[in-house]
Enzyme design. Sequence first.
Site, mmCIF file in Angstrom:
data_model
loop_
_atom_site.group_PDB
_atom_site.id
_atom_site.type_symbol
_atom_site.label_atom_id
_atom_site.label_comp_id
_atom_site.label_asym_id
_atom_site.label_seq_id
_atom_site.Cartn_x
_atom_site.Cartn_y
_atom_site.Cartn_z
ATOM 1 N N LEU A 33 0.861 -1.228 -0.327
ATOM 2 C CA LEU A 33 0.180 -0.143 0.110
ATOM 3 C C LEU A 33 1.159 1.114 0.125
ATOM 4 C CD1 LEU A 33 -2.920 -0.630 2.536
ATOM 5 C CD2 LEU A 33 -2.661 -1.115 -0.560
ATOM 6 N N GLY A 36 -1.360 6.627 -2.089
ATOM 7 C CA GLY A 36 -2.870 6.633 -3.770
ATOM 8 C C GLY A 36 -3.866 5.283 -2.872
ATOM 9 N N HIS A 37 -3.657 4.048 -2.445
ATOM 10 C CA HIS A 37 -5.077 3.042 -1.948
ATOM 11 C C HIS A 37 -5.504 4.213 -0.874
ATOM 12 C CE1 HIS A 37 -1.253 0.248 -3.870
ATOM 13 N NE2 HIS A 37 -2.894 -0.086 -4.148
ATOM 14 N N SER A 188 2.356 0.182 -6.489
ATOM 15 C CA SER A 188 3.147 -1.273 -5.545
ATOM 16 C C SER A 188 4.105 -0.759 -6.466
ATOM 17 C CB SER A 188 2.300 -1.769 -4.965
ATOM 18 O OG SER A 188 1.204 -1.088 -4.713
HETATM 19 P P1 AMP Z 1 -3.600 -2.118 -6.739
HETATM 20 O O1 AMP Z 1 -3.430 -1.986 -5.327
HETATM 21 O O2 AMP Z 1 -2.581 -1.536 -7.790
HETATM 22 O O3 AMP Z 1 -4.931 -3.345 -7.783
HETATM 23 O O4 AMP Z 1 -5.155 -0.670 -6.603
HETATM 24 C C1 AMP Z 1 -6.215 -0.892 -5.629
HETATM 25 C C2 AMP Z 1 -6.729 0.739 -5.850
HETATM 26 O O5 AMP Z 1 -6.239 1.460 -5.738
HETATM 27 C C3 AMP Z 1 -7.357 0.402 -7.412
HETATM 28 O O6 AMP Z 1 -8.796 0.911 -7.395
HETATM 29 C C4 AMP Z 1 -6.272 1.514 -8.228
HETATM 30 O O7 AMP Z 1 -6.877 2.291 -9.091
HETATM 31 C C5 AMP Z 1 -6.527 2.194 -7.214
HETATM 32 N N1 AMP Z 1 -4.509 3.633 -6.459
HETATM 33 C C6 AMP Z 1 -3.625 2.093 -7.015
HETATM 34 N N2 AMP Z 1 -2.601 3.907 -7.709
HETATM 35 C C7 AMP Z 1 -2.858 4.733 -7.012
HETATM 36 C C8 AMP Z 1 -3.144 6.267 -6.899
HETATM 37 N N3 AMP Z 1 -1.999 6.567 -7.345
HETATM 38 N N4 AMP Z 1 -3.482 6.813 -6.977
HETATM 39 C C9 AMP Z 1 -5.114 6.324 -6.577
HETATM 40 N N5 AMP Z 1 -5.548 4.905 -6.685
HETATM 41 C C10 AMP Z 1 -4.683 4.453 -7.221
#
Ligand code: AMP
Length: 293
Positions: A33, A36-37, A188
């Site tokens: 995490l 963004g998360h 990540s």
């Molecule tokens: P992930 O863990 O990469 O599958 O992402 C989980 C959620 O976090 C998804 O809805 C992504 O779009 C969101 N997410 C990932 N990176 C960012 C970021 N930099 N800004 C905003 N949301 C993000």
Amino acid sequence: MIIFKRVADLQRYLTACRQAGKEIGFAPTMGALHKGHLALIKAANDQTQVSVASIFVNPTQFNDPSDLQKYPRTPESDIEQLTTADCDVLFMPNVEEIYPNGTTPSVTFQFAPLDTVLEGFFRPGHFEGMAQVVYRLLEIVQPHKLFMGQKDFQQWTIVNSMLSQTNSPIELVMMPTIREADGLAMSSRNVRLNPEFRALAPAIYESLQQCVQLTNTHTPEEVAKIGTDFLTQKGFKVEYFAVADARTLQPIRLFEDTDYAVALVAVWAGDIRLIDNIIVKQTQWLEDELEIE
Ligand code: AMP
């Protein structure tokens, strides 16, 4: 924060919340995490009474087995960050909890042409696996609101399509991309960039910002070519640089042809694949209609 590993325990807890009249906000993640998360959790806390995060590295959405194996896993730090962010519930299931009957999808959706272009073209099977796990997680959590990032724009449009195909009452909220101070979209995967590519990486967002400037003077095709050349010169291998209608993700001939356009890019920074996007055209009434934060 309460941590659940089992579907039945989580459901028992969330059923009680629902019966008490509380709205549930959900942010699915694959862990490792970053801010963004955490912005998704903050929105869930602001807009609903119970914030739920999930951490599950979904094997069915990785078309490349070595990418799955190398995907960063930082559970201790994740739990610490979620606790600090006042997340109410963390769901950390194993593969058997999510797929008790095996990983063959039980429901299939029709996303074409959304899933055949861009990420869907370069990562065959990725969106099928993503939709499978999101569908399953929604079945388990049954949130009122689902928070997802603009960072994965195509993913958002596909989840949006899935919700309408299933007549789901869940409200999908798009949260803006959170960036490092130099503009690099948080991901990540950024921790795996070597120092040379980490220093070059802000050029990706720079190339997208240039697109916005160029919309008045250039065609979408020209804008995409300028972006591709800029990033190639910097040393990235550009997989795609596209300017598309933001609803259909299909190429546009002229900016006048749509009221909602997006530029999307995927590059290889050495052996790390990075994606980013920017809205290049959007009318004001649309922002209200689309519930973009
Ligand atoms: P992930 O863990 O990469 O599958 O992402 C989980 C959620 O976090 C998804 O809805 C992504 O779009 C969101 N997410 C990932 N990176 C960012 C970021 N930099 N800004 C905003 N949301 C993000």
